[in-house]
Design a protein around this motif. Structure first.
Motif, PDB file in Angstrom:
ATOM      1  N   TYR A 228      -8.291   1.957  -9.761  1.00 21.90           N
ATOM      2  CA  TYR A 228      -7.494   2.263  -8.583  1.00 21.90           C
ATOM      3  C   TYR A 228      -8.014   1.547  -7.335  1.00 21.90           C
ATOM      4  CZ  TYR A 228      -4.639   5.918 -10.695  1.00 21.90           C
ATOM      5  OH  TYR A 228      -3.726   6.591 -11.452  1.00 21.90           O
ATOM      6  N   ASP A 229      -7.095   0.977  -6.596  1.00 29.45           N
ATOM      7  CA  ASP A 229      -7.414   0.418  -5.295  1.00 29.45           C
ATOM      8  C   ASP A 229      -7.543   1.575  -4.302  1.00 29.45           C
ATOM      9  OD1 ASP A 229      -5.945  -0.537  -2.518  1.00 29.45           O
ATOM     10  OD2 ASP A 229      -7.314  -2.043  -3.343  1.00 29.45           O
ATOM     11  N   GLU A 230      -8.662   1.603  -3.555  1.00 29.81           N
ATOM     12  CA  GLU A 230      -8.949   2.746  -2.684  1.00 29.81           C
ATOM     13  C   GLU A 230      -7.861   2.955  -1.627  1.00 29.81           C
ATOM     14  OE1 GLU A 230     -12.604   4.403   0.100  1.00 29.81           O
ATOM     15  OE2 GLU A 230     -12.932   2.714  -1.252  1.00 29.81           O
ATOM     16  N   LYS A 231      -7.405   1.877  -0.999  1.00 23.35           N
ATOM     17  CA  LYS A 231      -6.376   2.008   0.037  1.00 23.35           C
ATOM     18  C   LYS A 231      -5.065   2.501  -0.567  1.00 23.35           C
ATOM     19  CE  LYS A 231      -8.199  -1.484   3.225  1.00 23.35           C
ATOM     20  NZ  LYS A 231      -7.934  -2.786   3.895  1.00 23.35           N
ATOM     21  N   GLN A 232      -4.748   1.957  -1.738  1.00 22.21           N
ATOM     22  CA  GLN A 232      -3.516   2.374  -2.396  1.00 22.21           C
ATOM     23  C   GLN A 232      -3.584   3.840  -2.808  1.00 22.21           C
ATOM     24  OE1 GLN A 232      -2.668   0.713  -6.301  1.00 22.21           O
ATOM     25  NE2 GLN A 232      -0.514   0.479  -5.775  1.00 22.21           N
ATOM     26  N   ALA A 233      -4.771   4.251  -3.300  1.00 25.50           N
ATOM     27  CA  ALA A 233      -4.955   5.641  -3.707  1.00 25.50           C
ATOM     28  C   ALA A 233      -4.794   6.581  -2.513  1.00 25.50           C
ATOM     29  CB  ALA A 233      -6.330   5.826  -4.340  1.00 25.50           C
ATOM     30  N   GLN A 234      -5.345   6.173  -1.355  1.00 25.34           N
ATOM     31  CA  GLN A 234      -5.231   6.990  -0.151  1.00 25.34           C
ATOM     32  C   GLN A 234      -3.776   7.095   0.292  1.00 25.34           C
ATOM     33  OE1 GLN A 234      -7.656   8.757   1.286  1.00 25.34           O
ATOM     34  NE2 GLN A 234      -6.111   9.611   2.672  1.00 25.34           N
ATOM     35  N   ALA A 235      -3.060   5.973   0.199  1.00 25.08           N
ATOM     36  CA  ALA A 235      -1.646   5.972   0.583  1.00 25.08           C
ATOM     37  C   ALA A 235      -0.836   6.878  -0.341  1.00 25.08           C
ATOM     38  CB  ALA A 235      -1.101   4.544   0.535  1.00 25.08           C
ATOM     39  N   THR A 236      -1.158   6.824  -1.630  1.00 25.35           N
ATOM     40  CA  THR A 236      -0.466   7.683  -2.596  1.00 25.35           C
ATOM     41  C   THR A 236      -0.747   9.148  -2.318  1.00 25.35           C
ATOM     42  OG1 THR A 236      -0.588   5.961  -4.297  1.00 25.35           O
ATOM     43  CG2 THR A 236      -0.218   8.218  -5.057  1.00 25.35           C
ATOM     44  N   MET A 237      -2.012   9.461  -1.980  1.00 29.71           N
ATOM     45  CA  MET A 237      -2.385  10.834  -1.663  1.00 29.71           C
ATOM     46  C   MET A 237      -1.596  11.342  -0.449  1.00 29.71           C
ATOM     47  SD  MET A 237      -4.696  12.945  -3.015  1.00 29.71           S
ATOM     48  CE  MET A 237      -6.169  12.067  -3.498  1.00 29.71           C
ATOM     49  N   GLU A 238      -1.462  10.498   0.564  1.00 29.32           N
ATOM     50  CA  GLU A 238      -0.711  10.894   1.753  1.00 29.32           C
ATOM     51  C   GLU A 238       0.757  11.150   1.406  1.00 29.32           C
ATOM     52  OE1 GLU A 238      -1.770  11.662   4.762  1.00 29.32           O
ATOM     53  OE2 GLU A 238      -3.823  11.339   4.033  1.00 29.32           O
ATOM     54  N   LYS A 239       1.314  10.307   0.540  1.00 31.38           N
ATOM     55  CA  LYS A 239       2.711  10.483   0.148  1.00 31.38           C
ATOM     56  C   LYS A 239       2.899  11.782  -0.628  1.00 31.38           C
ATOM     57  CE  LYS A 239       5.440   7.073  -0.638  1.00 31.38           C
ATOM     58  NZ  LYS A 239       6.176   5.928  -1.206  1.00 31.38           N
ATOM     59  N   MET A 240       1.886  12.131  -1.442  1.00 32.37           N
ATOM     60  CA  MET A 240       1.951  13.393  -2.175  1.00 32.37           C
ATOM     61  C   MET A 240       1.906  14.580  -1.208  1.00 32.37           C
ATOM     62  SD  MET A 240      -0.374  12.819  -5.592  1.00 32.37           S
ATOM     63  CE  MET A 240       0.268  11.908  -7.014  1.00 32.37           C
ATOM     64  N   LYS A 241       1.029  14.478  -0.216  1.00 31.71           N
ATOM     65  CA  LYS A 241       0.917  15.558   0.761  1.00 31.71           C
ATOM     66  C   LYS A 241       2.227  15.733   1.523  1.00 31.71           C
ATOM     67  CE  LYS A 241      -2.802  16.204   3.236  1.00 31.71           C
ATOM     68  NZ  LYS A 241      -3.971  15.996   4.118  1.00 31.71           N
ATOM     69  N   GLU A 242       2.868  14.611   1.845  1.00 29.75           N
ATOM     70  CA  GLU A 242       4.122  14.651   2.609  1.00 29.75           C
ATOM     71  C   GLU A 242       5.324  14.912   1.724  1.00 29.75           C
ATOM     72  OE1 GLU A 242       4.119  10.823   4.376  1.00 29.75           O
ATOM     73  OE2 GLU A 242       2.363  11.215   5.645  1.00 29.75           O
ATOM     74  N   ASN A 243       5.090  15.032   0.417  1.00 32.76           N
ATOM     75  CA  ASN A 243       6.163  15.249  -0.562  1.00 32.76           C
ATOM     76  C   ASN A 243       7.155  14.083  -0.582  1.00 32.76           C
ATOM     77  OD1 ASN A 243       7.225  16.781  -2.635  1.00 32.76           O
ATOM     78  ND2 ASN A 243       8.629  17.913  -1.319  1.00 32.76           N
ATOM     79  N   SER A 244       6.642  12.857  -0.310  1.00 31.36           N
ATOM     80  CA  SER A 244       7.506  11.674  -0.314  1.00 31.36           C
ATOM     81  C   SER A 244       7.167  10.728  -1.469  1.00 31.36           C
ATOM     82  CB  SER A 244       7.387  10.934   1.026  1.00 31.36           C
ATOM     83  OG  SER A 244       6.043  10.513   1.248  1.00 31.36           O
ATOM     84  N   PHE A 245       6.394  11.240  -2.426  1.00 35.07           N
ATOM     85  CA  PHE A 245       6.033  10.472  -3.630  1.00 35.07           C
ATOM     86  C   PHE A 245       7.318  10.126  -4.383  1.00 35.07           C
ATOM     87  CE2 PHE A 245       4.483  10.311  -8.086  1.00 35.07           C
ATOM     88  CZ  PHE A 245       3.404   9.461  -7.952  1.00 35.07           C
ATOM     89  N   ASP A 246       7.531   8.839  -4.703  1.00 38.86           N
ATOM     90  CA  ASP A 246       8.774   8.447  -5.366  1.00 38.86           C
ATOM     91  C   ASP A 246       8.507   7.780  -6.708  1.00 38.86           C
ATOM     92  OD1 ASP A 246       8.046   5.786  -4.879  1.00 38.86           O
ATOM     93  OD2 ASP A 246       9.221   5.659  -3.030  1.00 38.86           O
ATOM     94  N   PHE A 247       9.581   7.283  -7.334  1.00 40.10           N
ATOM     95  CA  PHE A 247       9.428   6.713  -8.674  1.00 40.10           C
ATOM     96  C   PHE A 247       8.730   5.355  -8.661  1.00 40.10           C
ATOM     97  CE2 PHE A 247      12.607   9.827 -10.149  1.00 40.10           C
ATOM     98  CZ  PHE A 247      11.975  10.247 -11.304  1.00 40.10           C
ATOM     99  N   ASN A 248       8.720   4.669  -7.544  1.00 43.19           N
ATOM    100  CA  ASN A 248       7.919   3.441  -7.452  1.00 43.19           C
ATOM    101  C   ASN A 248       6.433   3.784  -7.567  1.00 43.19           C
ATOM    102  OD1 ASN A 248       9.974   1.466  -7.060  1.00 43.19           O
ATOM    103  ND2 ASN A 248      10.244   2.206  -4.966  1.00 43.19           N
ATOM    104  N   ASP A 249       6.024   4.840  -6.853  1.00 47.91           N
ATOM    105  CA  ASP A 249       4.631   5.304  -6.929  1.00 47.91           C
ATOM    106  C   ASP A 249       4.315   5.801  -8.337  1.00 47.91           C
ATOM    107  OD1 ASP A 249       4.276   4.943  -4.084  1.00 47.91           O
ATOM    108  OD2 ASP A 249       5.472   6.753  -3.828  1.00 47.91           O
ATOM    109  N   PHE A 250       5.267   6.520  -8.917  1.00 47.39           N
ATOM    110  CA  PHE A 250       5.099   7.054 -10.268  1.00 47.39           C
ATOM    111  C   PHE A 250       4.855   5.925 -11.271  1.00 47.39           C
ATOM    112  CE2 PHE A 250       7.156   8.578 -14.264  1.00 47.39           C
ATOM    113  CZ  PHE A 250       6.281   9.614 -14.549  1.00 47.39           C
ATOM    114  N   LEU A 251       5.617   4.847 -11.132  1.00 47.76           N
ATOM    115  CA  LEU A 251       5.486   3.697 -12.032  1.00 47.76           C
ATOM    116  C   LEU A 251       4.114   3.050 -11.874  1.00 47.76           C
ATOM    117  CD1 LEU A 251       7.353   2.215 -14.053  1.00 47.76           C
ATOM    118  CD2 LEU A 251       7.951   0.647 -12.207  1.00 47.76           C
ATOM    119  N   THR A 252       3.665   2.897 -10.633  1.00 48.51           N
ATOM    120  CA  THR A 252       2.341   2.311 -10.379  1.00 48.51           C
ATOM    121  C   THR A 252       1.239   3.170 -10.986  1.00 48.51           C
ATOM    122  OG1 THR A 252       3.111   1.321  -8.311  1.00 48.51           O
ATOM    123  CG2 THR A 252       0.734   1.569  -8.573  1.00 48.51           C
TER     124      THR A 252
END
Length: 481
Positions: free
Chosen positions: A312-336
């Protein structure tokens, strides 16, 4: 996966203990008998088993139950500590020479994976330390060994020195060492000859090579699937050569795993690495405490974290975590996320590293078909960019289109979208500090909370987490010292 049979037997032995304030001899008798039989069946050395059981009995009999632990968990703690002690307490690093090159002599019987391990270790040092290794092909009796080493060298961009099969291995090593000093290689791997079994001619040749190369590390590569023969092989090589380290291979195979438990206790030689796959990245440092946790079904969260950090890329992981917190996690993130998880290894092995999961009956013998992941990807790939970013757009008619595009049943599409939405809500709840969400998630996984009641699964998971926290604190104290 290695140790599954042993883990099952140990769990059965420990779950029958009665709930008492003290662990008495009567409580111990049946469980220790089952533990002894489980270890022997796993090919652990008889003498090692005898001493192990005696130590557990001495420490457990009459011991006061720790706060929050029942007698079964108290014995798990003692058994865990004894397993760690048996396997060497702590990870042991490669020996390193005070000046270059550091010479690593690879020895072992044919078929153990010696040549492949040389390539894996060279790649590991190259990737992690920016090392400049040289590999010397000194196995002239098996022509395929030279070609195999050269192929591996080309794959990992590491030079291989060879002089064919008509030159004495001693001369090859002498010339290879001269080249390494000239080129200022910082590591030299000598892929020495193996045999189907130990014989005098092999040992004399290896002793001569040792005298010429003066290796800093004599690494024995042992096939874990050979059971007690692995321990006998280690003893034979150690008596003649003085081993400094052992690598256990094929721990991902159908092996009972006893070699890992007894080889250190019998030979006094530390296990330094374990091979658990065919890829050149499938070589891990051997941590006795982590291995003990896995054997007892308590997971291996530290190794899981390390695997995650590699992929995992640290910056990408942090961005994904923020999206999860904001409930904006989408299928692009899911695929990654799906692609990165796939790179970490078989899903069933990763699940068992999570405390409590290895013992979960719902996950017993679970095998996640790689095709299932491919089917999920196909469904996501069938979505439009707008649908991936906004899953709420997926109306029944659009879902039918996805099913046709991916070649999957509509029920499978509906199930995936439902699970995605549930996971998204749950993760958002947990990351925002909602403990009800955490309990819901743990209950769904059978780790306690509302879904698991007061069963052994939840207690074992909680105990595993306490054990892990204790080890992390211990590690921090050592670093401060």
């Amino acid at each position: 996966m290695a140790f599954e049979g042993l883990t099952d037997r140990l769990q059965k032995a420990l779950t029958g203990l009665k709930r008492k304030g003290k662990v008495t001899e009567a409580d111990l008798r049946d469980s220790l008998r089952e533990i002894r039989l489980a270890l022997l069946d796993a090919d652990v050395n008889y003498t090692v088993v005898k001493e192990f059981i005696r130590n557990v009995r001495d420490k457990a009999n009459g011991a006061k139950v720790l706060e929050g632990l029942n007698p079964a968990q108290q014995i798990v703690s003692i058994v865990n500590d004894e397993m760690v002690a048996m396997m060497g307490e702590e990870a042991v690093s490669l020996n390193k020479a005070p000046k270059i090159p550091t010479v690593i002599m690879m020895v072992g019987l044919q078929g153990a994976g010696k040549t492949t391990t040389a390539g894996k270790l060279a790649k590991k040092l190259k990737d992690e330390q920016d090392a400049r290794p040289l590999m010397i092909a000194a196995d002239v009796y098996r022509p395929a060994a030279i070609e195999q080493l050269k192929t591996l060298g080309a794959q990992i961009d590491v030079p291989v020195f060879d002089q064919g099969v008509d030159v004495d291995p001693r001369e090859i090593v002498r010339a290879g060492m001269a080249l390494a000093r000239e080129q200022k290689n910082d590591y030299v791997f000598i892929d020495a000859a193996g045999r189907l079994q130990i014989d005098e001619a092999l040992m004399q040749e290896l002793a001569d090579i040792k005298a010429i190369a003066q290796p800093d590390e004599i690494m024995l590569v042992v096939d874990a699937m050979t059971g007690q023969n692995a321990t006998e092989t280690a003893q034979g090589f150690n008596e003649r050569l003085g081993l400094t380290g052992i690598t256990l291979t094929k721990l991902d195979g159908d092996t009972r795993g006893g070699a890992a438990l007894s080889i250190r206790a019998v030979t006094g030689t530390p296990i330094k690495f374990v091979g658990q796959g065919e890829k050149l990245t499938d070589l891990d440092v051997f941590y006795p405490d982590r291995m003990a946790s896995r054997i007892l079904g308590m997971g291996d969260i530290l190794t899981l974290i390390e695997k995650t950090q590699k992929e995992y890329d640290e910056k990408q992981a942090q961005a994904t975590m923020e999206k999860m917190k904001e409930n904006s996690f989408d299928f692009n993130d899911f695929l990654t996320q799906m692609e990165q998880v796939q790179n970490m290894g078989p899903m069933e092995d990763l699940i068992k590293m999570i405390p409590g999961m290895a013992n979960n009956p719902a996950l017993k013998n679970v095998k996640i078909d790689p095709k299932d992941m491919a089917h999920l990807k196909a469904i996501v790939y069938s979505m439009t960019p707008a649908e991936r970013e906004n899953p709420d757009l997926l109306t029944p008619s659009r879902r039918r289109r996805l099913a046709a595009g991916a070649g999957r049943p509509i029920v499978e599409v509906n199930r995936m979208i439902k699970q995605f939405n549930e996971m998204k809500k749950m993760m958002s709840s947990v990351l925002n500090g909602n403990m009800a969400g955490m309990e819901q998630m743990m209950g769904a996984m059978g780790m306690g909370g509302q879904g698991a009641g007061s069963g052994m699964q939840g207690k074992m998971a909680n105990f595993a987490m306490k054990q892990m926290a204790r080890r992390v604190k211990k590690s921090k104290r050592k670093r401060r010292k």
